[in-house]
Design a protein around this motif. Sequence first.
Motif, PDB file in Angstrom:
ATOM      1  N   ASP A   1      31.434  37.389  49.852  1.00  0.00           N
ATOM      2  CA  ASP A   1      32.219  38.161  50.514  1.00  0.00           C
ATOM      3  C   ASP A   1      32.184  37.648  51.817  1.00  0.00           C
ATOM      4  N   LYS A   2      31.155  37.092  51.947  1.00  0.00           N
ATOM      5  CA  LYS A   2      30.053  37.111  53.404  1.00  0.00           C
ATOM      6  C   LYS A   2      30.563  35.268  53.851  1.00  0.00           C
ATOM      7  N   GLY A   3      31.135  34.624  52.794  1.00  0.00           N
ATOM      8  CA  GLY A   3      30.646  33.259  52.884  1.00  0.00           C
ATOM      9  C   GLY A   3      29.239  33.118  53.103  1.00  0.00           C
ATOM     10  N   LEU A   4      28.701  33.103  52.286  1.00  0.00           N
ATOM     11  CA  LEU A   4      27.627  32.409  51.962  1.00  0.00           C
ATOM     12  C   LEU A   4      27.776  31.562  50.580  1.00  0.00           C
ATOM     13  N   SER A   5      26.522  30.611  50.580  1.00  0.00           N
ATOM     14  CA  SER A   5      26.000  30.289  48.976  1.00  0.00           C
ATOM     15  C   SER A   5      25.111  30.468  48.764  1.00  0.00           C
ATOM     16  N   LEU A   6      25.111  30.693  47.330  1.00  0.00           N
ATOM     17  CA  LEU A   6      23.705  31.725  46.455  1.00  0.00           C
ATOM     18  C   LEU A   6      23.295  30.491  45.494  1.00  0.00           C
ATOM     19  N   ILE A   7      22.384  30.379  45.678  1.00  0.00           N
ATOM     20  CA  ILE A   7      22.394  29.094  44.895  1.00  0.00           C
ATOM     21  C   ILE A   7      21.014  29.452  44.154  1.00  0.00           C
ATOM     22  N   VAL A   8      21.250  29.199  43.171  1.00  0.00           N
ATOM     23  CA  VAL A   8      19.892  29.444  41.679  1.00  0.00           C
ATOM     24  C   VAL A   8      19.581  28.434  41.061  1.00  0.00           C
ATOM     25  N   SER A   9      18.673  27.995  41.133  1.00  0.00           N
ATOM     26  CA  SER A   9      17.884  26.807  40.405  1.00  0.00           C
ATOM     27  C   SER A   9      18.286  27.094  38.459  1.00  0.00           C
ATOM     28  N   GLU A  10      18.284  26.219  37.958  1.00  0.00           N
ATOM     29  CA  GLU A  10      17.924  26.655  36.388  1.00  0.00           C
ATOM     30  C   GLU A  10      16.439  26.062  35.732  1.00  0.00           C
ATOM     31  N   ASN A  11      16.318  26.754  35.344  1.00  0.00           N
ATOM     32  CA  ASN A  11      15.269  26.704  34.227  1.00  0.00           C
ATOM     33  C   ASN A  11      15.362  27.235  32.944  1.00  0.00           C
ATOM     34  N   ASP A  12      14.201  26.802  32.535  1.00  0.00           N
ATOM     35  CA  ASP A  12      13.861  27.895  31.073  1.00  0.00           C
ATOM     36  C   ASP A  12      12.507  28.644  30.785  1.00  0.00           C
ATOM     37  N   TRP A  13      12.121  28.710  31.830  1.00  0.00           N
ATOM     38  CA  TRP A  13      10.384  29.408  32.059  1.00  0.00           C
ATOM     39  C   TRP A  13      10.679  30.227  31.387  1.00  0.00           C
ATOM     40  N   ARG A  14       9.638  31.100  30.500  1.00  0.00           N
ATOM     41  CA  ARG A  14       9.102  32.789  29.793  1.00  0.00           C
ATOM     42  C   ARG A  14       7.946  32.648  30.878  1.00  0.00           C
ATOM     43  N   VAL A  15       8.469  34.624  31.122  1.00  0.00           N
ATOM     44  CA  VAL A  15       6.990  34.961  32.177  1.00  0.00           C
ATOM     45  C   VAL A  15       6.616  35.535  31.177  1.00  0.00           C
ATOM     46  N   ARG A  16       5.837  36.557  31.377  1.00  0.00           N
ATOM     47  CA  ARG A  16       5.097  37.700  30.957  1.00  0.00           C
ATOM     48  C   ARG A  16       5.169  38.562  32.827  1.00  0.00           C
ATOM     49  N   SER A  17       5.902  40.462  32.143  1.00  0.00           N
ATOM     50  CA  SER A  17       5.792  41.165  32.801  1.00  0.00           C
ATOM     51  C   SER A  17       7.122  41.945  32.454  1.00  0.00           C
ATOM     52  N   ASP A  18       7.156  43.189  32.682  1.00  0.00           N
ATOM     53  CA  ASP A  18       8.438  43.828  33.034  1.00  0.00           C
ATOM     54  C   ASP A  18       9.303  44.248  33.069  1.00  0.00           C
ATOM     55  N   ALA A  19      10.762  43.813  32.462  1.00  0.00           N
ATOM     56  CA  ALA A  19      11.661  43.353  32.266  1.00  0.00           C
ATOM     57  C   ALA A  19      12.865  44.225  33.548  1.00  0.00           C
ATOM     58  N   THR A  20      12.085  45.786  33.163  1.00  0.00           N
ATOM     59  CA  THR A  20      12.996  46.386  34.046  1.00  0.00           C
ATOM     60  C   THR A  20      12.369  46.105  35.507  1.00  0.00           C
ATOM     61  N   PHE A  21      11.195  46.585  35.974  1.00  0.00           N
ATOM     62  CA  PHE A  21      11.011  45.999  37.349  1.00  0.00           C
ATOM     63  C   PHE A  21      10.901  44.720  38.159  1.00  0.00           C
ATOM     64  N   LEU A  22      10.774  44.331  36.932  1.00  0.00           N
ATOM     65  CA  LEU A  22      11.265  42.346  37.896  1.00  0.00           C
ATOM     66  C   LEU A  22      12.434  42.725  38.176  1.00  0.00           C
ATOM     67  N   ARG A  23      13.668  42.676  36.808  1.00  0.00           N
ATOM     68  CA  ARG A  23      15.120  42.489  37.774  1.00  0.00           C
ATOM     69  C   ARG A  23      14.799  43.052  38.684  1.00  0.00           C
ATOM     70  N   ARG A  24      14.124  44.803  39.411  1.00  0.00           N
ATOM     71  CA  ARG A  24      14.329  45.845  40.336  1.00  0.00           C
ATOM     72  C   ARG A  24      14.085  44.408  41.501  1.00  0.00           C
ATOM     73  N   ILE A  25      13.107  43.998  41.356  1.00  0.00           N
ATOM     74  CA  ILE A  25      11.923  43.159  41.994  1.00  0.00           C
ATOM     75  C   ILE A  25      12.728  42.124  42.980  1.00  0.00           C
ATOM     76  N   LEU A  26      13.071  41.390  42.038  1.00  0.00           N
ATOM     77  CA  LEU A  26      13.910  39.765  42.415  1.00  0.00           C
ATOM     78  C   LEU A  26      15.798  40.437  42.809  1.00  0.00           C
TER      79      LEU A  26
END
Length: 740
Positions: free
Chosen positions: A467-492
């Motif tokens: 909507d703002k004319g920007l490109s959102l680029i997310v690099s693909e990966n298969d990493w698994r990390v140790r964290s809290d799913a809810t808070f990590l999602r909120r942070i990112l």
Amino acid sequence: MSNTLIDPRDSLARQNEKLLKIVNTLISRAEQSTDSAGMAYAQFERAVMLEDEVRTRTLELEHALDLLNDSNAQLAQANAFTEEARANLANAIETVQEGFALFDANEALVMCNSRFGKNLRDVHNRFKPGLAFSKYVDLVSKSRFLSLPEEQTSKEWAALRMARHKDNHVVFNARIADKQWLQVSEHRTPDGGTVVLQTDVTDMVLLERQERERLLDDQAQLIRATLEHLNQGVCIFDNGSRLVGWNRRVGELLSIPAGRFHLGMPFGSIYDRLLFDTPRLNNGDTASLNTWAKSETRRAPLSLEIEVGENRTLALFAQQMPDQGFVISFTDISAERAAVKAISEVNETLERRVVERTFELEDALAEAERANASKSRFVAAASHDLLQPLSAAKLYVASLESDVVAPRLKERLAKTSSALQSVEDILGALLDISRLDSGAAAIDISDISLGSLLGQLQDEMGPLAQDKGLSLIVSENDWRVRSDATFLRRILQNLISNAIRYTDKGEVEVTSRAQSGHIEVKIRDTGPGIPEDQHEKIFDEFHRIENSANAVDGLGLGLAIVERACRLLNHPLALTSDAVTGTTFAIRLPLSVTFAHQSLKDPTPESPVLAHCIILLIENDEELRSALSLTLESWGTDVLPCASGEEALTLLREIDIAPDLILADYQLAAGELGTDVIKSLHANYGPIPACVVTADHTAPISRTCAEIGAALLHKPIDPKALRSFVVKASSFRKDILPGK
């Protein structure tokens, strides 16, 4: 013939004598003989030859005598020179002020001057050339003019002297009678001989003693001055426990007149006077001092306190000196003891106050805990009660999207939806901040697929960037990390949302890479950058760099939540920014020991067929139940709305139909829980796909939903997330029940 008559081994004089005798005999015979002329002539000729030989030998004899005379002259001259040198040497060593003696390599005396050993008058005349060195030492050791050290015999002195003689260089002092001192030194000659020098150092020794005594006097005066300037009372005793030094301060401290102290005063007298003059003295302590002073063994330092009078306390310290004497010092510590007493009284007062204050703090803590509990209850209630009507409003707006056709109304509807989303974001941020600050935020650390999480966020945030004319680029990966799913999602989510919000052109890029057992996630934008003086302030609550930003842009809580959540999860957070390249946030996440790629992206078919999908809706809030029913029915589903689990079971028994999926609120009326209702329905109708709706973001609810196999949606309900669940559940139901 002459060669046979003359023996070459004879001396020249003997040979000449024989030749003369032969010549004379021959001449006599020639004169007397009447033989023929030939015989006479032959004898004459022999006589002439003998005369020539005599003459030649005479010349040789004269030459030899000349050489002998020259040699004798040179020898005489050499002897004269030797005698002259010896005389000169004797004169030279006589002029030497020290005693001088020369011993050869065989240790025999060669020569000495008259000063050598002159102080030892009883053996001086026995120092003659040829005297052995050992005999010389023996004579010296037995001389009555040699003052031997105490407790040392002449034999011991001689043995020690001979032992030192073996050294290359020897120097020592020997005391002679009449208070004289000799310095004896030995020096080795190149041919192995020994030169012994005896130097009279009496004046030097006396001068040194005088200087030492002067220094001792000066030192004594210095010690006296030092003692007098000390604030301590000091008494010094020799190894016989006799007083050898004191200062006036000791009399002042012990209240003993200065006139009672005198040199040589026994310690016992001072001790007795101390007991007599100070009746309030603690006798138990002073008894240990008396025992210590009388001890004949090595004494360890003694330290004790004594009370003199009513208001004076002295610290006594006694220590032994190297010569077995001892020093006793007295220090007035009355002020310190008074201060300690005062401090003790203050401590007692403070302890009473601390106890009182502790009770007050305990009461305050209990009150704070009650307030915190009330706050937690309020947060829980707010999560449920405030988000309920907001969810209903969003669902009503979503249901109107397909019915509204007029462009003006569609624009208003979009603005309404945007405003509701802003309210949801602000309310969610406030609730997150409240939980993080109150310490009520529970975390559930588990393995998380980072690629799947970022994929979900890309799906959610991609349209905003477009909507703002920007490109959102997310690099693909298969990493698994140790964290809290809810808070990590909120942070990112907050970081990506902020990057899109404050970037006007260019791109927002999310990358991840492994670094030493960690995964570093970077969110980079091409925005205007953050001034360096704002790098710390941006993490404060309600802080926004652009003060002109409106409420739709948020209250400035996103980065505050990110910073607190990263601190809670122990995920290091870094920021780099400048006006040219934009801003980059970096987060370090611990890498899971084992990881595997699992795609969690929800299928979003463009035209899902939801017709005849029966949804059992259990929601006690009538407003939200109505909004959910309207939204679900707008997607072509059949909704069975119920207010409680009992009503739902009754309805299903009446119609005798099992639903395709279950949608239940977590907190129902009268303490009933949606998870319990789902378990009951599973027990009666099998594993029907189910979803729990709640405003509670805590870990226990997530675990409970996972245990019963139910999905989880948080309020305010996102219509897209709800539709995604319905599509997946419907597809699953059709796969296992092909006949439906």
